[in-house]
Design a protein around this motif. Structure first.
Motif, short mmCIF file in Angstrom:
data_model
loop_
_atom_site.label_atom_id
_atom_site.label_comp_id
_atom_site.label_asym_id
_atom_site.label_seq_id
_atom_site.Cartn_x
_atom_site.Cartn_y
_atom_site.Cartn_z
N PRO A 272 0.82 -1.22 0.00
CA PRO A 272 0.00 0.00 0.00
C PRO A 272 0.85 1.27 0.00
O PRO A 272 1.96 1.29 0.53
CB PRO A 272 -0.79 -0.12 1.31
CG PRO A 272 0.05 -1.00 2.19
CD PRO A 272 0.73 -1.97 1.26
N LYS A 273 0.31 2.31 -0.61
CA LYS A 273 1.00 3.59 -0.59
C LYS A 273 0.89 4.20 0.80
O LYS A 273 -0.10 4.02 1.49
CB LYS A 273 0.39 4.53 -1.64
CG LYS A 273 0.66 4.09 -3.07
CD LYS A 273 0.16 5.12 -4.07
CE LYS A 273 0.51 4.70 -5.49
NZ LYS A 273 0.04 5.70 -6.49
N PRO A 274 1.92 4.95 1.21
CA PRO A 274 1.88 5.52 2.57
C PRO A 274 0.83 6.61 2.68
O PRO A 274 0.49 7.29 1.71
CB PRO A 274 3.29 6.12 2.72
CG PRO A 274 3.73 6.42 1.34
CD PRO A 274 3.13 5.33 0.47
N GLY A 275 0.30 6.74 3.87
CA GLY A 275 -0.68 7.79 4.14
C GLY A 275 -0.25 8.57 5.35
O GLY A 275 0.93 8.67 5.66
N GLY A 276 -1.21 9.12 6.06
CA GLY A 276 -0.92 9.85 7.29
C GLY A 276 -1.13 11.34 7.16
O GLY A 276 -1.11 11.90 6.06
N GLU A 277 -1.35 11.97 8.29
CA GLU A 277 -1.52 13.41 8.35
C GLU A 277 -0.19 14.05 8.76
O GLU A 277 0.58 13.48 9.54
CB GLU A 277 -2.60 13.77 9.38
CG GLU A 277 -3.99 13.23 9.02
CD GLU A 277 -4.56 13.87 7.76
OE1 GLU A 277 -4.29 15.08 7.55
OE2 GLU A 277 -5.24 13.17 7.00
N PHE A 278 0.05 15.26 8.26
CA PHE A 278 1.30 15.96 8.55
C PHE A 278 0.97 17.41 8.94
O PHE A 278 1.13 18.33 8.13
CB PHE A 278 2.24 15.92 7.35
CG PHE A 278 2.65 14.54 6.96
CD1 PHE A 278 3.73 13.93 7.56
CD2 PHE A 278 1.94 13.82 6.00
CE1 PHE A 278 4.12 12.65 7.21
CE2 PHE A 278 2.30 12.54 5.65
CZ PHE A 278 3.39 11.95 6.26
N PRO A 279 0.50 17.61 10.17
CA PRO A 279 0.11 18.97 10.59
C PRO A 279 1.28 19.89 10.87
O PRO A 279 1.12 21.10 10.97
CB PRO A 279 -0.69 18.71 11.87
CG PRO A 279 -0.12 17.44 12.41
CD PRO A 279 0.24 16.61 11.22
N GLY A 280 2.48 19.35 11.02
CA GLY A 280 3.63 20.17 11.37
C GLY A 280 3.76 20.32 12.88
O GLY A 280 2.95 19.82 13.65
N PRO A 281 4.79 21.03 13.32
CA PRO A 281 5.06 21.11 14.76
C PRO A 281 4.07 22.02 15.48
O PRO A 281 3.46 22.92 14.88
CB PRO A 281 6.47 21.70 14.81
CG PRO A 281 6.56 22.54 13.58
CD PRO A 281 5.79 21.78 12.53
N LYS A 282 3.93 21.80 16.77
CA LYS A 282 3.19 22.73 17.61
C LYS A 282 4.12 23.89 17.91
O LYS A 282 5.17 23.71 18.52
CB LYS A 282 2.76 22.05 18.91
CG LYS A 282 1.96 22.95 19.83
CD LYS A 282 1.55 22.22 21.10
CE LYS A 282 0.77 23.14 22.03
NZ LYS A 282 0.40 22.45 23.28
N PRO A 283 3.78 25.11 17.47
CA PRO A 283 4.69 26.23 17.66
C PRO A 283 5.02 26.45 19.13
O PRO A 283 4.20 26.21 20.02
CB PRO A 283 3.91 27.43 17.09
CG PRO A 283 2.94 26.81 16.13
CD PRO A 283 2.56 25.50 16.74
N GLY A 284 6.23 26.88 19.38
CA GLY A 284 6.66 27.13 20.74
C GLY A 284 8.15 26.97 20.89
O GLY A 284 8.88 26.71 19.92
N LEU A 285 8.60 27.12 22.10
CA LEU A 285 10.02 27.02 22.43
C LEU A 285 10.24 25.78 23.28
O LEU A 285 9.60 25.61 24.33
CB LEU A 285 10.46 28.27 23.18
CG LEU A 285 11.92 28.41 23.59
CD1 LEU A 285 12.83 28.37 22.37
CD2 LEU A 285 12.14 29.71 24.35
N TYR A 286 11.15 24.93 22.85
CA TYR A 286 11.43 23.66 23.53
C TYR A 286 12.90 23.62 23.92
O TYR A 286 13.76 24.13 23.19
CB TYR A 286 11.08 22.49 22.62
CG TYR A 286 9.63 22.47 22.18
CD1 TYR A 286 8.70 21.66 22.84
CD2 TYR A 286 9.19 23.25 21.12
CE1 TYR A 286 7.37 21.65 22.46
CE2 TYR A 286 7.85 23.25 20.73
CZ TYR A 286 6.95 22.45 21.39
OH TYR A 286 5.63 22.44 21.01
N VAL A 287 13.18 22.99 25.05
CA VAL A 287 14.56 23.00 25.54
C VAL A 287 14.93 21.65 26.12
O VAL A 287 14.12 20.99 26.77
CB VAL A 287 14.78 24.12 26.59
CG1 VAL A 287 13.90 23.90 27.81
CG2 VAL A 287 16.25 24.23 26.98
N ILE A 288 16.16 21.24 25.84
CA ILE A 288 16.76 20.05 26.46
C ILE A 288 18.00 20.53 27.19
O ILE A 288 18.94 21.04 26.58
CB ILE A 288 17.14 19.00 25.40
CG1 ILE A 288 15.90 18.51 24.66
CG2 ILE A 288 17.87 17.83 26.06
CD1 ILE A 288 16.20 17.59 23.49
#
Length: 507
Positions: A272-288
């Motif tokens: 089967p061909k790949p599917g899926g939704e691609f909404p993109g990142p949740k905007p914001g600032l992330y830190v490690i």
């Protein structure tokens, strides 16, 4: 304010002497060939002819009745033959509880050997012939590849075919592959750059996305020999296979041999061909927070596009202007002018059958983390506000087209590209259209795609570094409270208990 052209002229102006006198004094000391020194360098006068039209030697395409596709690229420059059997289906297609299965499959498949010949003995046999037969697993495919001297082709291809049709999948080899995979998992947080790229990918696609998820100790340990055998049986069907061969062979003889090997395989279920939704990142600032480092890795990320997008070419040129090497806007501003980064780069990613990732990344001193991030964001904003110039456009086109040729400057590279296009269902002349499509891009196209695809409000920022040394706090970014990202490696209870026992009390 005057910017003095020379110490002599500056001194004359300051003491009130006439400019004419100063000029006369200067001209008496100028060498007679001074004018020649200011002439354009001879090499700049060399005419540069336009690029010739791009028409690579396409491989011969053969489609069998059972759906298997063969690509043959004849090349008699050297007495070698190499081939690849590419099979649709990869790590993105396995259940979440079995992430890591395809990597274990690719390793165990080859090391186990076949039902007729042990993998270790195959190593000795192939080494004696300076030949290779390898198996692999990727995000969307698995495969067998081989390479050898032309005189050994029948025997070496026979081994590759035997691996495809009669794999052994031995328990001890699976155990070894698991140990190696777990060692990699345990050490996956050692390299800061790898941590940053991995977690940035998760922000764009989602931690549970098939394009971002990662093997864990528990998922690796859950894979069994039966899982490997079931995967092989499920994927190895001729209508899911592309066989590509390049080298010193007679095309008619090679076609006859491959038909004899593969025409008898029964057609299976189409992958089967790949599917899926691609909404993109949740905007914001992330830190490690990494207290053991003295520099920060900053990633600003969003969703990219697909290569089938008609705007792919304009986006490629825009990206070259933005982040394509030493002359790019990003490099010239953030690194050269401001001196805020050891390295800075970016890309408007375009995958073949799903969106790629738009990213801008820099490695900077801890104390300049916020300043570097702001400078990168400023350059992203300027894609929409600072007009693209004709000089930028031409330079970007030259860079893209002059580097593109190195992707197809040999017959084996042309075959690789053709196999990729076949795998993803792109037209065979896709590469030939690239040159004309890039040359047709205008500054108006650049302004249009920047306005359409660049949206700073949809971007996420990831900072990996030592927070105690940032100097300027991340709150100065005015993006709200930073979200901490947990990179703790999940440890099965039994393994954790065993490690605690080995360490002893008080450790």
């Amino acid at each position: 304010m005057h910017r003095f052209a020379s110490p002599l002229l500056a001194a004359t102006l300051c003491t009130g002497a006439g400019v004419g006198a100063a000029f006369a004094q200067q001209t008496t000391t100028v060498p007679p060939d001074a004018k020649a020194a200011h002439q354009p360098e001879p090499w700049t006068q060399i005419p540069i002819p336009p690029l010739a039209e791009f028409h690579p030697q396409q491989p011969k395409r053969i489609e069998l009745k059972n759906g298997l596709v063969i690509l043959l690229q004849e090349d008699h420059e050297l007495p070698f033959i190499g081939g690849t059997i590419t099979i649709r289906g990869g790590s993105r297609d396995v259940p979440a509880a079995k992430v890591g299965l395809v990597g274990l499959y690719g390793d165990t498949w080859r090391t186990s050997g076949t039902t007729a010949q042990d993998g270790d003995k195959l190593d000795d046999l192939l080494e004696a012939k300076a030949a290779k037969v390898e198996t692999s697993g990727d995000i969307d495919s698995t495969g067998v590849s081989w390479s050898c001297l032309a005189k050994d082709e029948d025997q070496v291809f026979g081994i590759a075919l035997d691996l495809l049709e009669h794999p052994a999948f031995k328990a001890d080899k699976l155990t070894l592959a698991k140990q190696q995979a777990i060692t990699g998992i345990v050490r996956r947080n050692d390299e800061v750059e790898e941590v940053a790229q991995r977690e940035a990918t998760k922000l764009v696609f989602g931690a549970d996305s098939p394009y971002a998820r990662q093997p864990e100790i528990a998922t690796v340990m859950s894979v069994t020999l039966d899982d490997l055998k079931a995967w092989h049986e499920k994927t190895v069907a001729p209508n899911n296979i592309i066989v590509s061969v390049e080298g010193d062979f007679d095309p008619a003889e090679m076609e006859h041999k491959l038909r004899a090997a593969f025409e008898g395989m029964p057609r299976g279920t189409a992958w089967p061909k790949p599917g899926g939704e691609f909404p993109g990142p949740k905007p914001g600032l992330y830190v490690i927070n990494k207290p053991d480092v003295n520099q920060s890795n900053v990633w600003i990320v969003g969703l990219g596009t697909e290569r089938s997008n008609p705007d792919f070419y304009a986006l490629a040129v825009m990206n070259e202007i933005f982040s394509g090497g030493f002359g790019s806007r990003l490099f010239q501003d953030v690194r050269t002018r401001l001196g805020l980064a050891y390295s800075v780069s970016g890309g408007y990613g375009a995958s073949y059958d799903h969106p790629g990732m738009f990213y801008t990344t820099a490695m900077t001193k801890s104390a300049s983390t916020v300043a570097a991030t702001k400078a990168m964001l400023d350059q992203i904003d300027k894609l929409k506000t600072e007009p693209f110039t004709d000089a930028e456009l031409q330079s970007a086109k030259d860079q893209l087209l002059n580097s593109f040729i190195f992707r197809v400057d040999s017959k084996d590279k042309v075959l690789t590209e053709a196999s990729t296009l076949e795998f993803y269902g792109y037209p065979a002349d896709f590469l030939e259209k690239y040159q004309k499509a890039i040359e047709a891009v205008t500054t108006a196209d650049l302004a249009r795609v920047a306005k359409k695809y660049i949206d700073p409000s949809k971007l996420a920022i990831l900072v990996v570094g030592n927070q105690s040394e940032f100097g300027t706090p991340l709150s100065e970014m005015n993006m709200g409270q930073p979200h901490p990202v947990d990179i703790t490696i999940p440890m099965p209870a039994a393994m954790r208990q065993q490690m605690e026992q080995q360490q002893g009390p008080g450790n």
